[in-house]
Design a protein around this motif. Sequence first.
Motif, short mmCIF file in Angstrom:
data_model
loop_
_atom_site.label_atom_id
_atom_site.label_comp_id
_atom_site.label_asym_id
_atom_site.label_seq_id
_atom_site.Cartn_x
_atom_site.Cartn_y
_atom_site.Cartn_z
N GLU A 213 0.78 -1.06 -0.13
CA GLU A 213 -0.15 0.03 0.13
C GLU A 213 0.82 1.28 -0.11
O GLU A 213 1.95 1.12 0.35
CB GLU A 213 -0.90 0.07 1.34
N SER B 85 6.44 4.41 4.35
CA SER B 85 7.23 4.04 5.49
C SER B 85 8.46 3.36 5.12
O SER B 85 9.44 3.68 5.64
CB SER B 85 6.37 3.02 6.22
N SER C 70 0.96 3.61 2.17
CA SER C 70 1.55 3.81 3.35
C SER C 70 2.92 3.04 3.63
O SER C 70 3.73 3.48 4.27
CB SER C 70 0.42 3.60 4.76
#
Length: 88
Positions: free
Chosen positions: A2, A8, A4
Amino acid sequence: MEISGIISAIIIGLVIGVLGRLVVPGRQHIGVIWTILIGIVAAFIGAAIAAGLDVKDTNGVDWIEWLIQIGLAAIGIAALDRRAPRRR
């Protein structure tokens, strides 16, 4: 993965790359982008090695995983620095 997870990975790669660069003695002749890329690769490979050694998911901070990732980043930065042209 994803968005995110990608963000990250970039942030963790930046941190790992900078810490790996601090471990290597002397001045490095590679740019920030290469440092981040090496950090991202080191983070992924280090996580895989930590999972293989069964030290990835522990209670609290995964210090062994971080040490593996920083060590791999330092090796990558030192290897790439040897290939980088020297400026005078």
